[in-house]
Motif scaffolding. Structure first.
Motif, PDB file in Angstrom:
ATOM      1  N   SER A   1       0.718  -1.054  -0.160  1.00 14.06           N
ATOM      2  CA  SER A   1      -0.178   0.166  -0.008  1.00 14.06           C
ATOM      3  C   SER A   1       0.873   1.368   0.208  1.00 14.06           C
ATOM      4  O   SER A   1       0.737   2.409  -0.864  1.00 14.06           O
ATOM      5  N   ASN A   2       1.887   1.247   0.758  1.00 18.88           N
ATOM      6  CA  ASN A   2       2.897   2.295   0.775  1.00 18.88           C
ATOM      7  C   ASN A   2       3.611   2.552  -0.560  1.00 18.88           C
ATOM      8  O   ASN A   2       3.561   3.539  -1.137  1.00 18.88           O
ATOM      9  N   TYR A   3       4.085   1.402  -1.197  1.00 22.54           N
ATOM     10  CA  TYR A   3       4.543   1.619  -2.420  1.00 22.54           C
ATOM     11  C   TYR A   3       3.538   2.251  -3.541  1.00 22.54           C
ATOM     12  O   TYR A   3       3.887   2.911  -4.276  1.00 22.54           O
ATOM     13  N   GLU A   4       2.625   1.817  -3.362  1.00 18.67           N
ATOM     14  CA  GLU A   4       1.528   2.100  -4.482  1.00 18.67           C
ATOM     15  C   GLU A   4       1.147   3.739  -4.200  1.00 18.67           C
ATOM     16  O   GLU A   4       1.151   4.452  -5.300  1.00 18.67           O
ATOM     17  N   GLN A   5       1.072   4.312  -3.121  1.00 20.09           N
ATOM     18  CA  GLN A   5       0.730   5.599  -2.592  1.00 20.09           C
ATOM     19  C   GLN A   5       2.116   6.402  -3.062  1.00 20.09           C
ATOM     20  O   GLN A   5       1.921   7.263  -3.814  1.00 20.09           O
ATOM     21  N   HIS A   6       3.143   5.760  -3.216  1.00 19.01           N
ATOM     22  CA  HIS A   6       4.487   6.663  -3.403  1.00 19.01           C
ATOM     23  C   HIS A   6       4.545   6.702  -4.886  1.00 19.01           C
ATOM     24  O   HIS A   6       4.832   7.785  -5.150  1.00 19.01           O
TER      25      HIS A   6
ATOM     26  N   SER B   1      11.475  14.357   0.092  1.00 19.21           N
ATOM     27  CA  SER B   1      11.637  13.502   0.942  1.00 19.21           C
ATOM     28  C   SER B   1      11.009  11.987   0.463  1.00 19.21           C
ATOM     29  O   SER B   1      10.532  11.839  -0.588  1.00 19.21           O
ATOM     30  N   ASN B   2      11.615  10.821   0.919  1.00 21.63           N
ATOM     31  CA  ASN B   2      11.126   9.644   0.348  1.00 21.63           C
ATOM     32  C   ASN B   2      10.093   9.235   0.870  1.00 21.63           C
ATOM     33  O   ASN B   2       9.464   8.344   0.066  1.00 21.63           O
ATOM     34  N   HIS B   3       9.356   9.606   1.897  1.00 18.34           N
ATOM     35  CA  HIS B   3       8.083   9.198   2.413  1.00 18.34           C
ATOM     36  C   HIS B   3       7.118  10.295   1.824  1.00 18.34           C
ATOM     37  O   HIS B   3       7.117  11.652   2.281  1.00 18.34           O
ATOM     38  N   VAL B   4       5.896   9.829   1.206  1.00 19.01           N
ATOM     39  CA  VAL B   4       5.075  10.824   0.460  1.00 19.01           C
ATOM     40  C   VAL B   4       4.250  11.662   1.772  1.00 19.01           C
ATOM     41  O   VAL B   4       3.724  12.492   1.408  1.00 19.01           O
ATOM     42  N   CYS B   5       4.011  10.985   2.748  1.00 23.16           N
ATOM     43  CA  CYS B   5       3.624  11.684   3.963  1.00 23.16           C
ATOM     44  C   CYS B   5       4.306  13.268   4.315  1.00 23.16           C
ATOM     45  O   CYS B   5       3.910  13.846   5.122  1.00 23.16           O
TER      46      CYS B   5
ATOM     47  N   ASP C   1       5.102  18.344   0.476  1.00 19.31           N
ATOM     48  CA  ASP C   1       4.271  19.444   0.515  1.00 19.31           C
ATOM     49  C   ASP C   1       2.966  19.262  -0.220  1.00 19.31           C
ATOM     50  O   ASP C   1       2.935  18.802  -1.380  1.00 19.31           O
ATOM     51  N   GLY C   2       1.895  19.624   0.646  1.00 20.75           N
ATOM     52  CA  GLY C   2       0.345  19.290  -0.031  1.00 20.75           C
ATOM     53  C   GLY C   2      -0.200  17.890  -0.015  1.00 20.75           C
ATOM     54  O   GLY C   2      -1.201  17.830  -0.196  1.00 20.75           O
ATOM     55  N   VAL C   3       0.553  17.100   0.811  1.00 18.10           N
ATOM     56  CA  VAL C   3       0.062  15.790   0.998  1.00 18.10           C
ATOM     57  C   VAL C   3      -0.029  15.517   2.673  1.00 18.10           C
ATOM     58  O   VAL C   3       0.934  15.784   3.486  1.00 18.10           O
ATOM     59  N   LYS C   4      -1.102  14.992   2.996  1.00 13.07           N
ATOM     60  CA  LYS C   4      -1.489  14.726   4.493  1.00 13.07           C
ATOM     61  C   LYS C   4      -1.590  13.199   4.536  1.00 13.07           C
ATOM     62  O   LYS C   4      -2.384  12.475   3.666  1.00 13.07           O
ATOM     63  N   CYS C   5      -1.426  12.726   5.753  1.00 11.75           N
ATOM     64  CA  CYS C   5      -1.596  11.164   5.800  1.00 11.75           C
ATOM     65  C   CYS C   5      -2.335  10.871   6.999  1.00 11.75           C
ATOM     66  O   CYS C   5      -2.107  11.868   8.073  1.00 11.75           O
TER      67      CYS C   5
ATOM     68  N   ASN D   1      -2.581   8.182  10.716  1.00  9.06           N
ATOM     69  CA  ASN D   1      -1.761   7.727  11.688  1.00  9.06           C
ATOM     70  C   ASN D   1      -0.959   6.344  10.954  1.00  9.06           C
ATOM     71  O   ASN D   1       0.025   5.868  11.251  1.00  9.06           O
ATOM     72  N   GLY D   2      -1.717   5.823   9.961  1.00  7.80           N
ATOM     73  CA  GLY D   2      -1.383   4.606   9.321  1.00  7.80           C
ATOM     74  C   GLY D   2      -0.537   4.860   8.078  1.00  7.80           C
ATOM     75  O   GLY D   2      -0.146   3.789   7.269  1.00  7.80           O
ATOM     76  N   GLU D   3      -0.315   6.219   7.798  1.00  3.55           N
ATOM     77  CA  GLU D   3       0.485   6.344   6.637  1.00  3.55           C
ATOM     78  C   GLU D   3      -0.219   6.254   5.657  1.00  3.55           C
ATOM     79  O   GLU D   3       0.446   5.961   4.558  1.00  3.55           O
ATOM     80  N   ASP D   4      -1.652   6.153   5.384  1.00  3.50           N
ATOM     81  CA  ASP D   4      -2.201   6.118   4.110  1.00  3.50           C
ATOM     82  C   ASP D   4      -2.572   7.722   3.672  1.00  3.50           C
ATOM     83  O   ASP D   4      -2.925   8.476   4.719  1.00  3.50           O
ATOM     84  N   VAL D   5      -2.527   8.134   2.495  1.00  2.00           N
ATOM     85  CA  VAL D   5      -2.583   9.387   1.899  1.00  2.00           C
ATOM     86  C   VAL D   5      -4.076   9.631   2.326  1.00  2.00           C
ATOM     87  O   VAL D   5      -4.673   8.823   1.388  1.00  2.00           O
ATOM     88  N   THR D   6      -4.318  10.552   2.831  1.00  2.00           N
ATOM     89  CA  THR D   6      -5.800  11.262   3.198  1.00  2.00           C
ATOM     90  C   THR D   6      -6.254  12.348   2.414  1.00  2.00           C
ATOM     91  O   THR D   6      -7.463  12.817   2.128  1.00  2.00           O
ATOM     92  N   SER D   7      -5.042  13.234   2.108  1.00  2.00           N
ATOM     93  CA  SER D   7      -5.503  14.572   1.385  1.00  2.00           C
ATOM     94  C   SER D   7      -4.233  15.001   0.432  1.00  2.00           C
ATOM     95  O   SER D   7      -3.182  14.833   1.058  1.00  2.00           O
TER      96      SER D   7
END
Length: 121
Positions: free
Chosen positions: A15-20, A40-44, A47-51, A53-59
């Motif tokens: 899931s993290n890989y797919e979001q990235h 940053s290596n982590h999408v969360c 800039d402009g991305v919010k996640c 607590n489970g590090e799923d992109v929500t915004s």
């Protein structure tokens, strides 16, 4: 580590890989950083991305970024997306039917672009 825990870890990693991948595709297509690597290596942390607590992109808020091009079909794979704000850019093309896959989406702003077609339900 038992088999169930191992499966859960693999699903989370996939899931993290797919979001990235999806966000990297968006950034590449729209050249937000002028062809540079994301900050940053982590999408969360982008800039402009919010996640959550489970590090799923929500915004995603890429409004007012002078973005051009089409909205990639892959956007529909961000299953935990609650808000997608792409207003006030120079985006165009057909609104992808894959937006209908975003069942948790509560806020959608595609205004002041030149999209055509209908917003899928």
């Amino acid at each position: 580590m038992d088999i169930d825990e191992n499966k859960q870890n693999k699903v989370a990693a996939d899931s993290n890989y797919e979001q990235h991948y999806v966000l990297a595709l968006l950034h590449y297509l729209w050249k937000i950083w002028g062809g540079l690597e994301p900050p940053s290596n982590h999408v969360c942390h982008w800039d402009g991305v919010k996640c959550n607590n489970g590090e799923d992109v929500t915004s995603i808020d890429f409004s007012h970024k002078s973005l051009t091009g089409a909205l990639p079909l892959e956007i529909g794979s961000l299953q935990n997306l609650l808000s997608l704000r792409l207003g006030n850019n120079e985006l165009d093309g057909t609104i992808p039917i894959e937006l209908g896959n975003l069942l948790k989406l509560k806020e959608l702003d595609l205004g002041n672009n030149t999209f055509h077609g209908t917003i899928p339900s």
